[in-house]
Every structure is written in structure tokens, then in C-alpha cells.
Design a protein around this motif. Structure first.
Motif, PDB file in Angstrom:
ATOM      1  N   ALA A 132      11.036  -3.275 -16.826  1.00 16.75           N
ATOM      2  CA  ALA A 132      11.220  -3.311 -15.158  1.00 16.75           C
ATOM      3  C   ALA A 132      10.645  -1.588 -15.480  1.00 16.75           C
ATOM      4  O   ALA A 132      10.257  -0.967 -14.352  1.00 16.75           O
ATOM      5  CB  ALA A 132      12.908  -2.843 -14.754  1.00 16.75           C
ATOM      6  N   ALA A 133      11.139  -0.253 -16.030  1.00 17.15           N
ATOM      7  CA  ALA A 133       9.710   0.514 -16.449  1.00 17.15           C
ATOM      8  C   ALA A 133       8.889   0.674 -16.487  1.00 17.15           C
ATOM      9  O   ALA A 133       7.537   1.162 -15.676  1.00 17.15           O
ATOM     10  CB  ALA A 133      10.114   1.994 -17.606  1.00 17.15           C
ATOM     11  N   ARG A 134       8.246  -0.107 -17.021  1.00 21.34           N
ATOM     12  CA  ARG A 134       6.689  -0.248 -17.226  1.00 21.34           C
ATOM     13  C   ARG A 134       6.203  -1.257 -16.198  1.00 21.34           C
ATOM     14  O   ARG A 134       4.888  -0.916 -15.349  1.00 21.34           O
ATOM     15  CB  ARG A 134       6.492  -1.957 -18.122  1.00 21.34           C
ATOM     16  CG  ARG A 134       6.251  -0.750 -19.762  1.00 21.34           C
ATOM     17  CD  ARG A 134       5.702  -2.510 -20.922  1.00 21.34           C
ATOM     18  NE  ARG A 134       6.508  -3.169 -20.652  1.00 21.34           N
ATOM     19  CZ  ARG A 134       7.276  -3.753 -21.373  1.00 21.34           C
ATOM     20  NH1 ARG A 134       8.252  -3.030 -22.135  1.00 21.34           N
ATOM     21  NH2 ARG A 134       8.537  -5.578 -21.265  1.00 21.34           N
ATOM     22  N   ALA A 135       6.737  -2.111 -15.419  1.00 19.19           N
ATOM     23  CA  ALA A 135       6.894  -2.771 -13.622  1.00 19.19           C
ATOM     24  C   ALA A 135       6.601  -1.023 -12.912  1.00 19.19           C
ATOM     25  O   ALA A 135       5.743  -1.353 -12.163  1.00 19.19           O
ATOM     26  CB  ALA A 135       7.464  -3.743 -13.118  1.00 19.19           C
ATOM     27  N   ARG A 136       6.971  -0.536 -12.935  1.00 23.19           N
ATOM     28  CA  ARG A 136       7.782   0.384 -11.633  1.00 23.19           C
ATOM     29  C   ARG A 136       6.018   1.727 -12.161  1.00 23.19           C
ATOM     30  O   ARG A 136       5.751   2.220 -11.717  1.00 23.19           O
ATOM     31  CB  ARG A 136       8.946   1.429 -12.130  1.00 23.19           C
ATOM     32  CG  ARG A 136      10.139   0.973 -11.886  1.00 23.19           C
ATOM     33  CD  ARG A 136      11.123   1.771 -11.601  1.00 23.19           C
ATOM     34  NE  ARG A 136      11.506   2.315 -12.434  1.00 23.19           N
ATOM     35  CZ  ARG A 136      12.129   2.426 -13.191  1.00 23.19           C
ATOM     36  NH1 ARG A 136      13.262   1.322 -13.623  1.00 23.19           N
ATOM     37  NH2 ARG A 136      12.915   2.680 -14.387  1.00 23.19           N
ATOM     38  N   ALA A 137       5.919   1.727 -13.723  1.00 25.40           N
ATOM     39  CA  ALA A 137       4.551   2.583 -13.940  1.00 25.40           C
ATOM     40  C   ALA A 137       3.242   1.783 -13.455  1.00 25.40           C
ATOM     41  O   ALA A 137       2.990   2.443 -12.560  1.00 25.40           O
ATOM     42  CB  ALA A 137       4.848   2.619 -15.291  1.00 25.40           C
ATOM     43  N   ARG A 138       3.074   0.516 -13.492  1.00 19.88           N
ATOM     44  CA  ARG A 138       2.132  -0.219 -13.095  1.00 19.88           C
ATOM     45  C   ARG A 138       1.972   0.145 -11.905  1.00 19.88           C
ATOM     46  O   ARG A 138       0.954   0.410 -11.257  1.00 19.88           O
ATOM     47  CB  ARG A 138       2.659  -1.614 -13.410  1.00 19.88           C
ATOM     48  CG  ARG A 138       1.913  -1.862 -14.673  1.00 19.88           C
ATOM     49  CD  ARG A 138       1.850  -2.935 -15.073  1.00 19.88           C
ATOM     50  NE  ARG A 138       2.903  -4.209 -14.719  1.00 19.88           N
ATOM     51  CZ  ARG A 138       3.484  -4.566 -14.989  1.00 19.88           C
ATOM     52  NH1 ARG A 138       3.784  -4.105 -16.701  1.00 19.88           N
ATOM     53  NH2 ARG A 138       4.935  -5.093 -14.769  1.00 19.88           N
ATOM     54  N   GLY A 139       2.999   0.261 -10.563  1.00 20.90           N
ATOM     55  CA  GLY A 139       3.364  -0.175  -9.599  1.00 20.90           C
ATOM     56  C   GLY A 139       2.810   1.089  -8.999  1.00 20.90           C
ATOM     57  O   GLY A 139       1.865   1.513  -8.135  1.00 20.90           O
ATOM     58  N   GLY A 140       3.788   2.304  -9.617  1.00 24.06           N
ATOM     59  CA  GLY A 140       2.770   3.968  -9.126  1.00 24.06           C
ATOM     60  C   GLY A 140       0.905   4.298  -9.853  1.00 24.06           C
ATOM     61  O   GLY A 140       0.721   4.617  -9.183  1.00 24.06           O
ATOM     62  N   LEU A 141       1.100   2.823 -10.720  1.00 25.02           N
ATOM     63  CA  LEU A 141      -0.597   3.671 -10.566  1.00 25.02           C
ATOM     64  C   LEU A 141      -1.393   2.664  -9.894  1.00 25.02           C
ATOM     65  O   LEU A 141      -2.226   4.078  -9.452  1.00 25.02           O
ATOM     66  CB  LEU A 141      -0.983   3.007 -12.257  1.00 25.02           C
ATOM     67  CG  LEU A 141      -2.185   2.961 -12.762  1.00 25.02           C
ATOM     68  CD1 LEU A 141      -2.774   4.329 -12.594  1.00 25.02           C
ATOM     69  CD2 LEU A 141      -2.384   2.229 -14.272  1.00 25.02           C
ATOM     70  N   ARG A 142      -1.012   1.843  -9.119  1.00 20.64           N
ATOM     71  CA  ARG A 142      -1.866   0.656  -8.079  1.00 20.64           C
ATOM     72  C   ARG A 142      -1.868   1.269  -7.467  1.00 20.64           C
ATOM     73  O   ARG A 142      -2.709   2.019  -6.150  1.00 20.64           O
ATOM     74  CB  ARG A 142      -1.073  -0.069  -8.103  1.00 20.64           C
ATOM     75  CG  ARG A 142      -0.999  -1.283  -9.339  1.00 20.64           C
ATOM     76  CD  ARG A 142      -0.593  -2.932  -8.665  1.00 20.64           C
ATOM     77  NE  ARG A 142      -0.988  -3.712  -9.886  1.00 20.64           N
ATOM     78  CZ  ARG A 142       0.064  -3.960 -10.510  1.00 20.64           C
ATOM     79  NH1 ARG A 142       1.069  -4.469  -9.994  1.00 20.64           N
ATOM     80  NH2 ARG A 142      -0.488  -5.142 -11.623  1.00 20.64           N
ATOM     81  N   ALA A 143      -1.137   2.516  -6.954  1.00 21.06           N
ATOM     82  CA  ALA A 143      -0.597   3.109  -5.982  1.00 21.06           C
ATOM     83  C   ALA A 143      -1.340   4.680  -5.401  1.00 21.06           C
ATOM     84  O   ALA A 143      -2.278   4.235  -4.521  1.00 21.06           O
ATOM     85  CB  ALA A 143       1.265   3.250  -5.566  1.00 21.06           C
ATOM     86  N   ARG A 144      -1.752   4.932  -7.073  1.00 22.61           N
ATOM     87  CA  ARG A 144      -2.159   6.416  -6.671  1.00 22.61           C
ATOM     88  C   ARG A 144      -3.672   5.860  -6.614  1.00 22.61           C
ATOM     89  O   ARG A 144      -4.731   6.422  -6.199  1.00 22.61           O
ATOM     90  CB  ARG A 144      -1.795   7.097  -8.280  1.00 22.61           C
ATOM     91  CG  ARG A 144      -0.876   7.725  -7.978  1.00 22.61           C
ATOM     92  CD  ARG A 144      -0.103   8.915  -9.348  1.00 22.61           C
ATOM     93  NE  ARG A 144      -0.812   8.274 -10.450  1.00 22.61           N
ATOM     94  CZ  ARG A 144       0.414   7.543 -11.254  1.00 22.61           C
ATOM     95  NH1 ARG A 144       1.181   7.391 -11.052  1.00 22.61           N
ATOM     96  NH2 ARG A 144       0.101   6.876 -12.425  1.00 22.61           N
ATOM     97  N   LEU A 145      -4.426   4.355  -7.383  1.00 26.24           N
ATOM     98  CA  LEU A 145      -5.854   4.439  -6.773  1.00 26.24           C
ATOM     99  C   LEU A 145      -5.820   4.356  -6.251  1.00 26.24           C
ATOM    100  O   LEU A 145      -7.151   4.078  -5.875  1.00 26.24           O
ATOM    101  CB  LEU A 145      -5.178   2.941  -8.225  1.00 26.24           C
ATOM    102  CG  LEU A 145      -5.426   3.237  -9.849  1.00 26.24           C
ATOM    103  CD1 LEU A 145      -5.737   2.301 -10.641  1.00 26.24           C
ATOM    104  CD2 LEU A 145      -6.669   4.224  -9.928  1.00 26.24           C
ATOM    105  N   GLY A 146      -4.867   2.940  -4.974  1.00 22.13           N
ATOM    106  CA  GLY A 146      -5.306   2.396  -3.852  1.00 22.13           C
ATOM    107  C   GLY A 146      -5.595   3.753  -2.986  1.00 22.13           C
ATOM    108  O   GLY A 146      -6.182   3.808  -2.203  1.00 22.13           O
TER     109      GLY A 146
END
Length: 105
Positions: free
Chosen positions: A87-101
Motif C-alpha cells: 500500500a505504501a508503494r502504491a501511494r508513492a507511485r500515485g504521488g509520483l504520477r500526480a507530480r509528473l502530471g
């Protein structure tokens, strides 16, 4: 894994050898009773938790109800760690995607 379930297992993972009773878990997670106890029942059914009842001694203050204590099983600790890390990895990926977007806009 749902957010309420993750909140519950994170409390147990913080002190994996400790027993907790409902009121402590409710305070630590901020979950309503119905949500909390549903998660506890599910985790116990999965074999992640075990529970026991503790009844007050005659010396304890009158009227205190029995408490049900919950503890992680050995297998539950392993599974809970894996799920929490995922879950922590998924949150980190989601945060990265949001920042890149937002950077590309």
C-alpha cells in the motif's frame, strides 16, 4: 486493501507483540465502532488476528465490562507487513504520477 483495514493493521504493526482492546484501537485509528469491529472480525477470520476475552476481577472497579483483546498472529504479522508495504508503494507511485502530471501541464 481498504484504508480502514490499513489503519487497523498499522496499529498492530507498530507494536506487533502487544495486545490491544477495542477502545485503544478506536482511539488509535479514529474509526467508528461499526467500521473497526467489522475489520477486526474480518482479520480474525483471515487468521491475521487472534482474540481473547478478559473479565474484570472483583477488585477492579464495579461495572467495568469485559474487554476483548486482539493480537497479531505470526502469519498475520507477515501478511500485514506485506500488504502495508504494498500500500505504501502504491501511494508513492500515485504521488509520483500526480507530480509528473502537474509538471507536464
Amino acid at each position: 486493501m481498504t484504508s480502514p483495514t490499513l489503519k487497523v493493521i498499522e496499529v498492530f504493526l507498530a507494536e506487533p507483540d502487544r495486545e490491544f482492546y477495542g477502545l485503544e484501537l478506536r482511539a488509535a485509528t479514529g474509526l467508528a465502532n461499526g467500521t473497526l469491529y467489522k475489520r477486526l472480525m474480518d482479520l480474525e477470520a483471515y487468521g491475521w488476528l487472534e482474540s481473547r476475552w478478559e473479565y474484570p476481577d472483583a477488585d477492579e472497579r464495579a461495572g467495568r465490562p469485559p474487554r476483548r483483546y486482539y493480537r497479531l498472529t505470526r502469519e498475520g504479522a507477515v501478511q500485514a507487513r506485506e500488504k502495508a508495504e504494498g500500500a505504501a508503494r502504491a501511494r508513492a507511485r500515485g504521488g509520483l504520477r500526480a507530480r509528473l502530471g502537474t509538471q507536464g501541464a
